[in-house]
Design an enzyme around this catalytic site. Structure first.
Site, PDB file in Angstrom:
ATOM      1  N   ILE A   1      -3.762  -5.254  -6.620  1.00 18.08           N
ATOM      2  CA  ILE A   1      -2.651  -5.261  -5.667  1.00 18.08           C
ATOM      3  C   ILE A   1      -1.484  -4.485  -6.258  1.00 18.08           C
ATOM      4  O   ILE A   1      -0.964  -4.837  -7.323  1.00 18.08           O
ATOM      5  CB  ILE A   1      -2.222  -6.696  -5.308  1.00 18.08           C
ATOM      6  CG1 ILE A   1      -3.411  -7.454  -4.689  1.00 18.08           C
ATOM      7  CG2 ILE A   1      -1.033  -6.667  -4.347  1.00 18.08           C
ATOM      8  CD1 ILE A   1      -3.069  -8.857  -4.220  1.00 18.08           C
ATOM      9  N   GLU A   2      -1.125  -3.404  -5.576  1.00 11.76           N
ATOM     10  CA  GLU A   2       0.022  -2.592  -5.979  1.00 11.76           C
ATOM     11  C   GLU A   2       1.269  -3.175  -5.309  1.00 11.76           C
ATOM     12  O   GLU A   2       1.528  -2.963  -4.138  1.00 11.76           O
ATOM     13  CB  GLU A   2      -0.182  -1.133  -5.564  1.00 11.76           C
ATOM     14  CG  GLU A   2      -1.406  -0.469  -6.192  1.00 11.76           C
ATOM     15  CD  GLU A   2      -1.187  -0.090  -7.648  1.00 11.76           C
ATOM     16  OE1 GLU A   2      -0.048  -0.233  -8.143  1.00 11.76           O
ATOM     17  OE2 GLU A   2      -2.153   0.357  -8.290  1.00 11.76           O
ATOM     18  N   LEU A   3       2.019  -3.934  -6.100  1.00 20.49           N
ATOM     19  CA  LEU A   3       3.191  -4.630  -5.585  1.00 20.49           C
ATOM     20  C   LEU A   3       4.359  -3.661  -5.378  1.00 20.49           C
ATOM     21  O   LEU A   3       4.478  -2.656  -6.076  1.00 20.49           O
ATOM     22  CB  LEU A   3       3.616  -5.719  -6.573  1.00 20.49           C
ATOM     23  CG  LEU A   3       2.563  -6.767  -6.941  1.00 20.49           C
ATOM     24  CD1 LEU A   3       2.991  -7.522  -8.188  1.00 20.49           C
ATOM     25  CD2 LEU A   3       2.342  -7.722  -5.775  1.00 20.49           C
TER      26      LEU A   3
END
Length: 557
Positions: A338-340
């Site tokens: 997950i690329e926050l």
């Protein structure tokens, strides 16, 4: 500890102190474990979350969460730390969290790149993962990023240059826009990172490769490729003590069903493969991945996309040796990177392509970003250009975005909402694990001292006890093991004391059909025993990923 501290990002010692405080405050729910030491001999801490009063954590289905694989992506470490806090402080008031800790185990590794993150947090420097010099032992000639004006930041330099590709925007003097291909007769600039040129000859300027070029997320075995093909790959798969510590833990803890790995940035959920198109997936696995991705969009607002199809750095290149490909392809785990966070998204910019936007986007998008910075961040995200006499290049101007605080990580005022949404998604995924249970134990008195025993075992989880078609293909999960333990006074007439049974389906194979194909999530086993006394017979059912459960048959004369 009634609230989580969102005021700043934790240094290594603050993180360790935080974890020990949580363990001390909630000893029945938290166990800390050092899974290895880093290159600089720092301990790598893992939090094991479960209700210790209800079975050992290894006897429950588990879910893996890690963060800060890349040194500068400290937002992930904050999210992972928040998840720990939220889960244990919500017990036993919150029924969902109570179910999670009673019936499941969470493995949370808040920071993998412990050395790199510490340098990132305590200096102006940016680095990828490790502080180990790689691939060269010595610094190479060229421009190295450094804080040359002493303001505690490493920004950009703009230098007047007739051959420059940039010019100052007429709409905002902070903004640099591209010079038109046919344009001449104006003031033009070359943009370079702020820094010093090693062995400068007075003429040539080239960017030096970073001293610390190791990338942990290129060091996993799945289609690993050496440095010449994949930058940052390391000397060989799991060559780094940090990634090797993960691998050894995973191999010994067989109850993991899935994973999340938190990174930054782009505000997107990534799924495997990085190296293969979706056509190479087992069809059923791809369907489940898409279903889980939709769940992620519901909780976080982030789209879920294939890395191969939608997140490649170059259309003709693929990324080798990444963790999520390894987790799925080797273990058969369903998991996500997950690329926050994404500054552009927060500024109201719609991206047609996540990676292409970073290469090129219209000046109007930059103006939106500056407006967002001025209104939402009180202007602190962009440092105005200031003149400086560079010791080698002469007159330059230094300024630009505070990349570490605005682009690579969420400004702290955005953390509470971001953490809450990601936490909800993580809990949802953990509760989808397979979960073994004994639904019935029947004792039928045949005659005299003869008894017919019937055990019914079921999988109450969403995922099957084998997790995925890929896990079956790789034979990465053992069959379910059933053991009947008889007292000395009891003898077995028929059936097996030890046996293996096939895996149990969950609800995932019914997600795309109205009708069930029978009760493939449940199975019964039978024995006939002889006992001349009143006693109890215990049966143990063990699924590597679904947990271990025990039942009891009461024999009465």
């Amino acid at each position: 500890m009634t609230s989580f501290d969102f005021s700043h990002y934790y240094t290594y010692q603050e993180l360790v102190d935080y974890l020990h405080h949580i363990e001390k405050t909630y000893p029945q729910l938290v166990e800390l474990k050092v899974i290895g030491q880093s290159y600089a001999q720092r301990d790598i801490w893992l939090a094991i979350l479960t209700n210790k009063n209800i079975r050992n954590y290894l006897e429950k289905p588990a879910y893996w969460i890690d963060a800060n694989t890349h040194a500068g992506e400290i937002t992930g470490s904050a999210v992972a730390s928040y998840i720990i806090h939220h889960v244990v402080t919500g017990y036993p008031q919150d029924t969902q969290l109570t179910r999670l800790l009673d019936d499941y185990t969470l493995y949370v590794l808040p920071r993998l790149a412990v050395d790199g993150a510490e340098k990132y947090l305590t200096s102006p420097h940016r680095l990828r993962s490790s502080i180990r010099p790689y691939p060269y032992q010595q610094e190479q000639d060229g421009l190295h990023r450094q804080d040359i004006n002493g303001d505690g930041l490493i920004l950009d330099m703009r230098i007047k240059d007739d051959c420059g590709a940039w010019k100052i925007s007429e709409q905002d003097s902070r903004l640099m826009v591209r010079r038109e291909p046919e344009e001449f007769g104006g003031d033009y600039y070359t943009l370079l990172p702020e820094g010093e040129i090693y062995n400068y000859d007075g003429y040539s300027v080239k960017l030096a490769p970073p001293v610390e070029g190791m990338d942990f997320n290129r060091n996993y075995p799945h289609l690993w490729a050496p440095e010449g093909t994949q930058k940052g790959a390391g000397d060989f798969p799991f060559s780094e003590p940090e990634t090797r510590a993960e691998a050894e833990f995973w191999q010994k803890h067989r109850n993991i069903n899935g994973f999340i790995s938190y990174h930054t940035y782009s505000a997107v959920i990534l799924r495997p493969y990085s190296t293969h198109p979706d056509e190479d997936f087992p069809v059923k696995d791809l369907e489940i991945y898409k279903l889980l991705g939709e769940k992620g969009k519901y909780f976080t607002g982030y789209e879920c996309v294939s890395v191969y199809h939608d997140f490649r750095y170059h259309p003709k290149d693929v990324t080798y040796g990444v963790m999520d490909d390894y987790g799925y392809d080797h273990f058969g785990w369903f998991g996500f990177t997950i690329e926050l966070w994404d500054a552009a998204t927060e500024a109201g910019i719609q991206k047609d392509n996540y990676v292409e936007w970073n290469r090129w986007h219209p000046p109007e998008d930059e103006l939106k970003l500056l407006q967002w910075n001025d209104q939402k961040l009180e202007g602190k995200g962009f440092i105005d250009w200031q003149p400086f006499d560079h010791p080698q290049l002469g007159k330059v101007e230094i300024g630009g975005w505070d990349y570490k605080k605005v682009w690579q990580n969420a400004p702290i005022e955005y953390l509470p909402d971001l953490c809450k949404k990601q936490c909800d998604f993580a809990i949802s995924l953990a509760l989808m694990c397979s979960r073994l249970a004994i639904s019935r134990t029947d004792v039928i008195h045949v005659e005299g001292d003869i008894y017919h025993l019937v055990l019914e075992v079921e999988n109450q989880g969403f995922l099957p006890t084998y997790t995925s078609e890929k896990a079956l293909e790789r034979k990465s999960v053992r069959p379910i093991e059933v053991t009947l333990s008889l007292p000395d006074e009891v003898s077995l007439i028929s059936g097996k004391l030890e046996q293996e049974i096939d895996h149990l389906e969950g609800r995932s194979n019914k997600a795309f059909s109205w009708l069930a194909k029978g009760n493939d999530y449940r199975r019964h086993l039978e024995w006939v025993v002889k006992s001349s006394i009143s006693t109890e017979v215990e049966v143990t059912v063990c699924s590597e990923r679904g947990g271990t459960v025990k039942g009891c048959f009461s024999l009465k004369q």
